[in-house]
Scaffold this active site. Structure first.
Site, PDB file in Angstrom:
ATOM      1  N   GLU A 130       7.877  30.445  -5.130  1.00  0.00           N
ATOM      2  CA  GLU A 130       6.739  31.289  -5.949  1.00  0.00           C
ATOM      3  C   GLU A 130       5.454  31.734  -5.333  1.00  0.00           C
ATOM      4  O   GLU A 130       5.093  32.602  -5.304  1.00  0.00           O
ATOM      5  CB  GLU A 130       6.223  30.362  -7.049  1.00  0.00           C
ATOM      6  CG  GLU A 130       7.377  29.858  -8.113  1.00  0.00           C
ATOM      7  CD  GLU A 130       7.853  28.583  -7.726  1.00  0.00           C
ATOM      8  OE1 GLU A 130       8.153  28.496  -6.606  1.00  0.00           O
ATOM      9  OE2 GLU A 130       7.876  27.589  -8.521  1.00  0.00           O
ATOM     10  N   ASP A 144      10.215  25.975  -8.320  1.00  0.00           N
ATOM     11  CA  ASP A 144       9.762  24.687  -8.878  1.00  0.00           C
ATOM     12  C   ASP A 144      10.801  24.204  -9.759  1.00  0.00           C
ATOM     13  O   ASP A 144      11.504  24.949 -10.290  1.00  0.00           O
ATOM     14  CB  ASP A 144       8.384  24.653  -9.493  1.00  0.00           C
ATOM     15  CG  ASP A 144       7.230  24.713  -8.661  1.00  0.00           C
ATOM     16  OD1 ASP A 144       7.453  24.710  -7.584  1.00  0.00           O
ATOM     17  OD2 ASP A 144       6.225  25.012  -9.268  1.00  0.00           O
ATOM     18  N   ASP A 172      11.717  23.052 -12.664  1.00  0.00           N
ATOM     19  CA  ASP A 172      11.276  22.958 -13.960  1.00  0.00           C
ATOM     20  C   ASP A 172      11.807  24.007 -14.932  1.00  0.00           C
ATOM     21  O   ASP A 172      12.397  25.071 -14.096  1.00  0.00           O
ATOM     22  CB  ASP A 172      10.005  22.657 -14.260  1.00  0.00           C
ATOM     23  CG  ASP A 172       8.877  23.737 -13.762  1.00  0.00           C
ATOM     24  OD1 ASP A 172       9.408  24.831 -13.249  1.00  0.00           O
ATOM     25  OD2 ASP A 172       7.824  23.634 -13.829  1.00  0.00           O
ATOM     26  N   GLU A 212      10.377  26.822 -16.167  1.00  0.00           N
ATOM     27  CA  GLU A 212       9.934  27.951 -15.366  1.00  0.00           C
ATOM     28  C   GLU A 212      10.373  28.298 -14.177  1.00  0.00           C
ATOM     29  O   GLU A 212      10.691  29.630 -14.098  1.00  0.00           O
ATOM     30  CB  GLU A 212       8.224  27.839 -15.689  1.00  0.00           C
ATOM     31  CG  GLU A 212       7.418  27.546 -16.754  1.00  0.00           C
ATOM     32  CD  GLU A 212       7.819  28.629 -17.893  1.00  0.00           C
ATOM     33  OE1 GLU A 212       7.844  30.124 -17.406  1.00  0.00           O
ATOM     34  OE2 GLU A 212       7.964  28.563 -19.006  1.00  0.00           O
ATOM     35  N   TYR A 222       6.327  16.578  -6.942  1.00  0.00           N
ATOM     36  CA  TYR A 222       6.084  17.463  -7.945  1.00  0.00           C
ATOM     37  C   TYR A 222       5.008  16.988  -9.108  1.00  0.00           C
ATOM     38  O   TYR A 222       5.191  15.890  -9.325  1.00  0.00           O
ATOM     39  CB  TYR A 222       7.448  17.995  -8.411  1.00  0.00           C
ATOM     40  CG  TYR A 222       7.102  19.230  -9.286  1.00  0.00           C
ATOM     41  CD1 TYR A 222       6.650  20.529  -8.726  1.00  0.00           C
ATOM     42  CD2 TYR A 222       7.813  19.176 -10.646  1.00  0.00           C
ATOM     43  CE1 TYR A 222       6.487  21.604  -9.541  1.00  0.00           C
ATOM     44  CE2 TYR A 222       7.487  20.622 -11.452  1.00  0.00           C
ATOM     45  CZ  TYR A 222       6.941  21.501 -10.834  1.00  0.00           C
ATOM     46  OH  TYR A 222       6.885  22.641 -11.726  1.00  0.00           O
ATOM     47  N   ARG A 251       4.235  18.110 -12.123  1.00  0.00           N
ATOM     48  CA  ARG A 251       4.602  18.275 -13.597  1.00  0.00           C
ATOM     49  C   ARG A 251       5.910  17.560 -13.882  1.00  0.00           C
ATOM     50  O   ARG A 251       7.000  17.807 -13.859  1.00  0.00           O
ATOM     51  CB  ARG A 251       4.742  19.899 -14.062  1.00  0.00           C
ATOM     52  CG  ARG A 251       3.600  20.654 -13.624  1.00  0.00           C
ATOM     53  CD  ARG A 251       3.832  22.004 -14.234  1.00  0.00           C
ATOM     54  NE  ARG A 251       2.812  22.885 -13.802  1.00  0.00           N
ATOM     55  CZ  ARG A 251       2.606  23.701 -12.885  1.00  0.00           C
ATOM     56  NH1 ARG A 251       3.414  23.592 -11.751  1.00  0.00           N
ATOM     57  NH2 ARG A 251       1.329  24.211 -12.389  1.00  0.00           N
ATOM     58  N   HIS A 270      12.962  14.366 -12.594  1.00  0.00           N
ATOM     59  CA  HIS A 270      11.518  14.456 -11.248  1.00  0.00           C
ATOM     60  C   HIS A 270      11.262  12.721 -11.178  1.00  0.00           C
ATOM     61  O   HIS A 270      11.377  12.066 -12.103  1.00  0.00           O
ATOM     62  CB  HIS A 270      10.401  15.300 -11.902  1.00  0.00           C
ATOM     63  CG  HIS A 270      10.928  16.453 -12.177  1.00  0.00           C
ATOM     64  ND1 HIS A 270      10.058  17.352 -13.028  1.00  0.00           N
ATOM     65  CD2 HIS A 270      11.680  17.487 -11.333  1.00  0.00           C
ATOM     66  CE1 HIS A 270      10.878  18.509 -13.184  1.00  0.00           C
ATOM     67  NE2 HIS A 270      11.721  18.595 -12.294  1.00  0.00           N
TER      68      HIS A 270
END
Length: 821
Positions: free
Chosen positions: A9, A82, A84, A86, A306, A308, A352
């Site tokens: 990203e 990432d 997740d 998104e 990570y 989140r 995670h």
């Protein structure tokens, strides 16, 4: 020779990963999402199974063209966004653009951006998880339907430009309901009575009166409640000549176990309480630590895993490294026989790990010189919490003492004292959790009792009756609101920062002294939405929807089935609201006030800045006055001519409350003939709020002060120490290359950004700098610009035309909804 391309990203993440891959890879950045629902249309086909229409985000065309060009000559394509929902959606949209080229496309994920983490990710490439993509798509469509179909209603009935959000409205509801609890709270008086006692030469201690015993010496179940000063004085007089002795002494060993390493919400809460960082600031700093920091000869290194996550799981390797460091640094007494493990909460996404340092041996002090001040603080907090999680419990000797007092009339009274002594600090050597409000047990830990024995006679030194009042529930801080959202299952780790930012940016709440207070607009919007959308903005229903999104991500429910069930309720609520929602714009509430210009009655109306008093003779008479009563309270408010009437000292006409560029003031109603005004400076100065953070110049504690232009953080040692903490934005000064850019205010209160080394360096700009490199020219930062077409991030260099839409953190109000056109 063709290379494989890797797409992430951000440029910062790309730069770090490049270091760990060989020359056969080229790492590129997509700069976040490349596709989204269209800005000016709903973008969801309600008649075709809620099929979304995705378009390339304006400003991303050049980025996508460059990625496709690189993909054409690549041997293989690795998508490494990432790990997740998104990130999975970003990869899915990129794969759709690349699949026509026929090149192999693989998905790689890593929990930490280190050599080991990256190599492990590339050793086990996978396919894109369509279940996670569906979960992200379901959330996006839900938010779009709520935002784009309710916002036109609010525009029509309240004010243009405001919006509703599926989760933001529920967060606003919590703030508004808490505010109403605070306003409705009736404080109750109560008293305590403490006896200061001594046993021989031992230090004195205090014991609190808890019960009046029955004639047979039996203690009632309920503790004594002293309701007023007369009762307290009667009890004090009875105990003044009483005989005191120790009834019992009980000492127990108490263990305080270490807490698990951080999950996202707990990091946000602890950083808010200890460091006074906003949720958004905390997540921005954590993002930088995750993506990589330059560590001298080591180069770019991802310092944390990570950020989140809602899992407390930790890898075996990390636990082993942490235990080795503890044994070496603190000794065997601080190392438990077996590693500590912590169960994740129900529904946690265990893919995670918890948030932890990528290398436990990399202690904060060893890398401090490479980190910014705030980066260091967040890293230290994460490192301490992780290390503490693998250490032994702290041990206390907790003592409870019961004291009996016999008055002259032979009535017996029971008093109690408690205290605690730290025997072994254990994990407290490195970390102690912060709390919104200290508990009684925590206060007792600070209180040490002298050595006492049952039957021992005590000498009364003094009796202290003290008046207290019950307190209303505290207003939410960012930390406590995140805690409440988490406990109620509303939102997820990746959304808390966006939720809190959105309700502030929309003007629905303000932060005063670090606490959320709903604005008049926020209370009005909340009441309208809750009244007309009882299903959609119900707390339990919102939590249930979050659980459904989790089930979609796990492949246990189809996203279209969840959408159908949601839209059935939503369309019913929407139809009701279109018919019954009150029209605040056209509200006209009569009052007893009379217009001082034409004599007609004054009425309460709603305008751009909220409710105000206006002449009912409009448009012939345009007289208006500021109204100092919130609209939600007007139902019960009596607005009369006698209320707070004040007269001009120069001409005798009534004074009226007005609003100017610097806030509210009193002005003569005879304007323009009489121009008398009076500033409203009568408000009490807020007390300084002490922080745990210390001043880097003198070592004293920092405090939050309130000045002419709002709150700021400064040294408590003023005027001896004049240190003021600056609000750094994470961008180096482009002029001197030494200082950081900081948010500042001009004398007129306007925000600008200047070098923290002023006056040595006088660089300044009006636009907010964003710590993101320009993908076209490499300039180390972009600036935020608010254009008519919407906010954008643009390169500040004159010879570079790069700009793209600012990533929306929550569903924005539609640019021009179909219903409003």
């Amino acid at each position: 020779m063709p290379k494989s391309i890797v797409i992430v990203e951000s440029p910062a993440k790309a730069k770090t990963i490049t270091k760990y891959l060989g020359s056969g890879y080229e790492v590129l950045a997509s700069l976040g999402h490349i596709k989204d629902l269209p800005k000016r249309d709903l973008g969801v086909d309600l008649d075709n199974n809620f099929e979304p229409t995705y378009t390339v985000i304006p400003g991303k065309e050049k980025v996508l063209a460059q990625l496709k060009k690189s993909a054409q000559r690549a041997e293989a394509i690795y998508l490494a966004a990432d790990p997740d929902r998104e990130g999975e959606a970003i990869c899915f949209h990129l794969a759709e653009e690349f699949k026509a080229g026929g090149k192999p496309i693989r998905r790689v994920t890593f929990n930490e951006i280190t050599k080991r983490g990256v190599q492990e990710g590339f050793a086990k490439p996978t396919e894109i998880d369509r279940n996670l993509v569906d979960a992200q798509q379901a959330r996006r469509v839900l938010d779009r339907l709520v935002g784009y179909q309710i916002s036109p209603l609010l525009w029509d009935r309240v004010r243009r430009g405001i919006s509703a959000g599926r989760v933001q409205t529920v967060a606003l509801r919590l703030v508004v309901e808490r505010e109403r609890e605070v306003r409705a709270f009736q404080k109750q008086e109560y008293w305590t009575l403490d006896a200061y006692l001594s046993a021989g030469k031992a230090p004195y201690f205090d014991a609190r009166l808890t019960r009046i015993l029955a004639a047979d010496g039996a203690a009632p179940k309920e503790e004594l409640a002293i309701g007023n000063g007369e009762q307290a004085e009667t009890l004090r007089a009875a105990l003044e000549d009483a005989a005191f002795r120790v009834q019992s002494v009980e000492t127990k060993e108490r263990r305080r176990n270490p807490l698990p390493p951080f999950i996202t919400s707990k990091l946000q809460q602890d950083a808010g309480r200890k460091l006074r960082f906003s949720v958004k600031r905390t997540m921005g700093l954590a993002q930088r630590l995750y993506e990589g920091v330059e560590l001298g000869s080591e180069g770019l290194v991802g310092l944390i895993t990570y950020m989140r996550t809602d899992s407390t799981r930790v890898s075996v390797d990390a636990v082993r490294e942490g235990r080795e460091f503890i044994a070496k640094q603190f000794g065997a007494d601080y190392l438990p026989a077996q590693p500590n493990s912590f169960p994740s909460k129900k529904g946690a996404q265990d893919a995670h790990e918890a948030i932890r340092p990528t290398s436990p041996a990399r202690d904060p002090e060893s890398i401090r010189r490479y980190l910014g001040e705030d980066e260091y603080k967040v890293y230290k907090l994460i490192w301490q919490r992780f290390m503490a999680s693998q250490m032994t419990p702290a041990l206390f000797d907790q003592t409870s003492v019961e004291v009996r007092a016999q008055a002259k009339d032979r009535t017996q009274y029971q008093l109690r004292a408690s205290g605690s002594v730290l025997k072994f600090d254990g994990f407290l050597k490195v970390y102690e959790e912060s709390k919104d409000k200290p508990e009684a047990d925590d206060e007792a830990l600070k209180h040490k009792l002298p050595k006492l024995e049952a039957g021992q006679t005590l000498k009364l030194l003094a009796l202290k009756p003290e008046q207290h009042f019950t307190e209303p529930p505290p207003r939410y801080t960012e930390a406590s609101l995140v805690k409440e959202l988490e406990e109620k299952g509303i939102g997820r780790p990746s959304t808390y920062a966006a939720i809190l930012s959105t309700i502030q940016e929309r003007g629905y709440v303000t932060k005063t002294g670090g606490k959320f207070i709903p604005s008049e607009l926020g209370m009005v919007v909340n009441d309208l939405l809750i009244e007309n959308f009882q299903d959609i903005f119900d707390l339990q229903y919102t939590a249930k929807l979050e659980e459904e999104l989790d089930e979609i991500g796990e492949g246990r429910e189809k996203w279209t089935d969840a959408m159908r069930e949601f839209y059935k309720k939503f369309s019913r609520n929407l139809a009701y609201a279109e018919k019954h929602m009150a029209n605040i714009k056209r509200m006209e509430r009569p009052t007893e006030l009379v217009c001082d210009k034409c004599g007609k009655p004054m009425v309460v109306r709603w305008g751009k800045h909220g409710s105000f008093l206006a002449c009912s003779g409009y448009p012939e008479c345009t007289n208006t006055r500021e109204l100092a009563v919130d609209l939600p309270d007007l139902e019960n408010a009596e607005i009369s001519p006698e209320a707070n009437e004040e007269y001009c000292e120069n001409c005798g006409r009534p004074m009226a409350l007005k609003r100017g560029r610097f806030g509210q003031f009193m002005a003569c109603t005879g304007y323009p003939e009489c121009k008398t005004t009076r500033r409203l400076d009568g408000a009490q100065k807020k007390p300084d709020v002490p922080l745990e953070e210390t001043c880097p110049q003198c070592g004293k504690n920092l405090v939050v002060k309130t000045g002419r232009y709002g709150e700021f953080t400064a040294c408590s040692g003023y005027p001896d120490c004049k240190y003021i903490k600056q609000n750094l934005v994470g961008v180096k000064c482009p002029e001197c290359k030494i200082g950081d850019l900081a948010e500042k205010r001009s004398r007129r209160g306007k925000v600008f950004y200047g070098c923290a080394r002023y006056p040595e360096c006088k660089f300044s700009i009006w636009q907010k700098p964003i710590p993101e490199a320009c993908p076209q020219c490499g300039n180390p930062y972009l600036v935020y610009k608010a254009l008519k077409a919407g906010p954008v991030l643009a390169c500040p260099k004159d010879d570079c035309d790069y700009q793209r839409p600012a990533d929306a953190e929550a569903e924005p109000a539609p640019a021009e909804p179909a219903a409003a056109r």
